[in-house]
Every structure is written in structure tokens, then in C-alpha cells.
Design a protein around this motif. Sequence first.
Motif, PDB file in Angstrom:
ATOM      1  N   PRO A   1      75.777  72.563  -6.109  1.00 43.24           N
ATOM      2  CA  PRO A   1      74.969  73.859  -5.942  1.00 43.24           C
ATOM      3  C   PRO A   1      75.797  74.397  -4.634  1.00 43.24           C
ATOM      4  O   PRO A   1      75.817  75.708  -4.772  1.00 43.24           O
ATOM      5  CB  PRO A   1      73.561  73.457  -5.609  1.00 43.24           C
ATOM      6  N   PHE A   2      75.913  73.853  -3.811  1.00 41.94           N
ATOM      7  CA  PHE A   2      76.704  74.403  -2.567  1.00 41.94           C
ATOM      8  C   PHE A   2      77.922  75.142  -3.108  1.00 41.94           C
ATOM      9  O   PHE A   2      78.189  76.181  -2.421  1.00 41.94           O
ATOM     10  CB  PHE A   2      77.051  73.267  -1.572  1.00 41.94           C
ATOM     11  N   THR A   3      78.874  74.683  -4.022  1.00 42.62           N
ATOM     12  CA  THR A   3      80.140  75.382  -4.377  1.00 42.62           C
ATOM     13  C   THR A   3      79.657  76.498  -5.121  1.00 42.62           C
ATOM     14  O   THR A   3      80.289  77.521  -5.039  1.00 42.62           O
ATOM     15  CB  THR A   3      80.901  74.424  -5.276  1.00 42.62           C
TER      16      THR A   3
ATOM     17  N   HIS B   1      79.165  82.643  -5.411  1.00 42.11           N
ATOM     18  CA  HIS B   1      78.595  83.506  -5.563  1.00 42.11           C
ATOM     19  C   HIS B   1      78.714  84.309  -4.211  1.00 42.11           C
ATOM     20  O   HIS B   1      78.879  85.915  -4.536  1.00 42.11           O
ATOM     21  CB  HIS B   1      77.006  83.233  -5.631  1.00 42.11           C
ATOM     22  N   MET B   2      78.531  83.959  -2.869  1.00 45.73           N
ATOM     23  CA  MET B   2      78.697  84.596  -1.957  1.00 45.73           C
ATOM     24  C   MET B   2      80.078  85.346  -1.648  1.00 45.73           C
ATOM     25  O   MET B   2      80.243  86.767  -1.214  1.00 45.73           O
ATOM     26  CB  MET B   2      78.449  84.020  -0.684  1.00 45.73           C
ATOM     27  N   ASN B   3      81.089  84.914  -2.068  1.00 46.54           N
ATOM     28  CA  ASN B   3      82.494  85.471  -2.003  1.00 46.54           C
ATOM     29  C   ASN B   3      82.382  86.555  -2.929  1.00 46.54           C
ATOM     30  O   ASN B   3      83.163  87.693  -2.441  1.00 46.54           O
ATOM     31  CB  ASN B   3      83.530  84.557  -2.483  1.00 46.54           C
TER      32      ASN B   3
ATOM     33  N   ALA C   1      69.016  87.827   3.158  1.00 44.50           N
ATOM     34  CA  ALA C   1      67.983  88.018   2.391  1.00 44.50           C
ATOM     35  C   ALA C   1      68.472  88.730   1.208  1.00 44.50           C
ATOM     36  O   ALA C   1      68.159  88.541  -0.035  1.00 44.50           O
ATOM     37  CB  ALA C   1      67.258  89.213   3.160  1.00 44.50           C
ATOM     38  N   SER C   2      69.655  89.567   1.176  1.00 49.42           N
ATOM     39  CA  SER C   2      70.282  90.440  -0.053  1.00 49.42           C
ATOM     40  C   SER C   2      71.014  89.278  -0.880  1.00 49.42           C
ATOM     41  O   SER C   2      70.976  89.294  -1.876  1.00 49.42           O
ATOM     42  CB  SER C   2      71.026  91.306   0.502  1.00 49.42           C
ATOM     43  N   LEU C   3      71.802  88.302  -0.109  1.00 51.43           N
ATOM     44  CA  LEU C   3      72.599  87.598  -0.965  1.00 51.43           C
ATOM     45  C   LEU C   3      72.081  86.266  -1.380  1.00 51.43           C
ATOM     46  O   LEU C   3      72.386  85.593  -2.664  1.00 51.43           O
ATOM     47  CB  LEU C   3      73.939  87.003  -0.157  1.00 51.43           C
ATOM     48  N   LEU C   4      71.071  85.472  -0.755  1.00 48.58           N
ATOM     49  CA  LEU C   4      70.596  84.446  -1.083  1.00 48.58           C
ATOM     50  C   LEU C   4      69.166  84.265  -1.834  1.00 48.58           C
ATOM     51  O   LEU C   4      68.546  83.694  -2.240  1.00 48.58           O
ATOM     52  CB  LEU C   4      70.592  83.405   0.069  1.00 48.58           C
TER      53      LEU C   4
END
Length: 290
Positions: A90-92, A97-99, A233-236
Motif C-alpha cells: 500500500p505504501f508504494t 498516487h501522490m506523485n 486532507a486533499s491527497l490522502l
Amino acid sequence: MEKKVKLKGHETFCLREGWLQKGMEEVQKNPKVFSVMSGADALGVGSNMAKAIRYWLKASLLATDKQGIGTLLTEFGEMVYEWDPYVEEPFTLWCLHMNLACNEEMATSWYLFFEQCKLETFTRNELELLQKENLCKYAGTEELSERSIKDDCSVLLQMYAREHFEQNDPEDKKKCPFTRLGLLRKTGQQYKRERPDLRNVPAEVVLYLIATVFEGEDAISMEKCYQGKKGVASLLGIGVADYQDCLEELAKKGYLLLNRTAGLDMIYWNKEQYPDRLTKEQVMKYYYEN
């Protein structure tokens, strides 16, 4: 000021299970793989799909093009390829997703969806109208292709939304791995934002975001980190209490120092342990090694 906008780089194909692993593998074998028939033969897909795979590799910062050399894995890509090439952790997945969601230049629709689209429940048509408005405002123009905006919205929703009661099936190769994040749910014609399952959100995901977005700063406001541009808040999509729990865990592990005295509510890098601050690649290294 006008900004560059990238629309429809995906050739209308959403990211599928196995595509990133296959793309990284072929790039490692031959940096010029996308220069010959767009990589279609090596990847075993059609030419448009090969273009889409190349786009997703670059938009998620796994790879980059070097003039005269071809397509190479970035430092981030090298680490993913070494530690988790099948994107099982999940970390990867959160890092990818964040990138993508922070990549204003290559994935403008994704950036604006997570940064500026505050709709909690919406239909595809409502999203298309809002995205058009936000994209035109962002680009400083009224002349953007409606077809491209619609295609971006369609692919974005396919990538993140799970059907109501749908189970994640890793054997379904047409599914996007990002559905496992649990950020969107589709019920009928309605889409709804959801809080992700915290069992699948390691605290180091928040640390990666801090290292990515606030690179170079010695201190960060807890509120800015949570509510600010490209914030938690917006990304996660996690709540304030869960965010605070993540910070506490990161502080216990020695990554951060927290100061809540006199209402400061500040986050500091632990300079005794990390004098030069942590980069996102270092965060990945420590997470995978442990």
C-alpha cells in the motif's frame, strides 16, 4: 498568467494492473523501447496502449525521457523496481498516487481534482462541468477541448472509483490498482469520496508527502501540512484525528519533532537523526528496509 495544461496523455486508457511493472522492466532492458514502434511489440500491447504505459510511467515519476538516451527510470522508479515492482505494498501505491496528483504539468486534471474539486458526492456530468471551469481558470483560457476534459474525467473515475460492494480482485487486469486506495465509491450514477481504510495507510505515507511538498523547509505548520496546497486532507483523505496519530507515530520513530506549546502546532525535522532533512527517496528507503 497562462499555464501549460496536459490533457489526454493516457490515450483514453486508464492505468491497469501490471502495466507499471511491465513498463519498468522493459525500460531497464532497453531505454529506447518506446522509440521502436512506440514499444508495442516489447510490451505485447497495441501502439496506443504502449503510449499510455509510457505516459503513466512518466506522470507517476517512475521514469523520465533523456535526450539521446531514451526513457530511464528515475531514482524513485529504481527504488520501486528494486523493492516492490509489482506494486503490492500500500505504501508504494500511495506514493504513486501522490506523485500523480501533485504533477500539475503532466496530470493537470488529476491535480485539480484532488486540489480544487471539493464535491463530496457528484455525477460524472457534474465533475466534467467543474473540471472544465477549474482547468480553464488554471490555464488562463476559455479554449480547451471539451472532448479531452470528458476523457480525462472518465479515466480518472475509472482509476479510483470502486463499484458499491465491489471486491478488489488482483486477477482483474483491467482494473486500476488505485481503486485499492478506497478514495472513491460509485453507487449507480453517483460517485462519493470516502475515507481510506487506515490499515492500508502507513504513517510513512504522511512522511513521504511532507518530504515531497515541503522540501527545503525546516518547520511546517501542522495545519498547513493538513489543509494547505497538496496537503494531507486533499491527497490522502484521512481525518484530522488520524493525521495527528500518524504524526505521533512518526515522532516516536524519530523522524519528526512536534511542538504544540503555546499553540504553535509545528512540525520539525529531527535534525539530530537527519541533519540534512529527509528526501522522499530516503523515506522510501527507510520504509522498505524496515
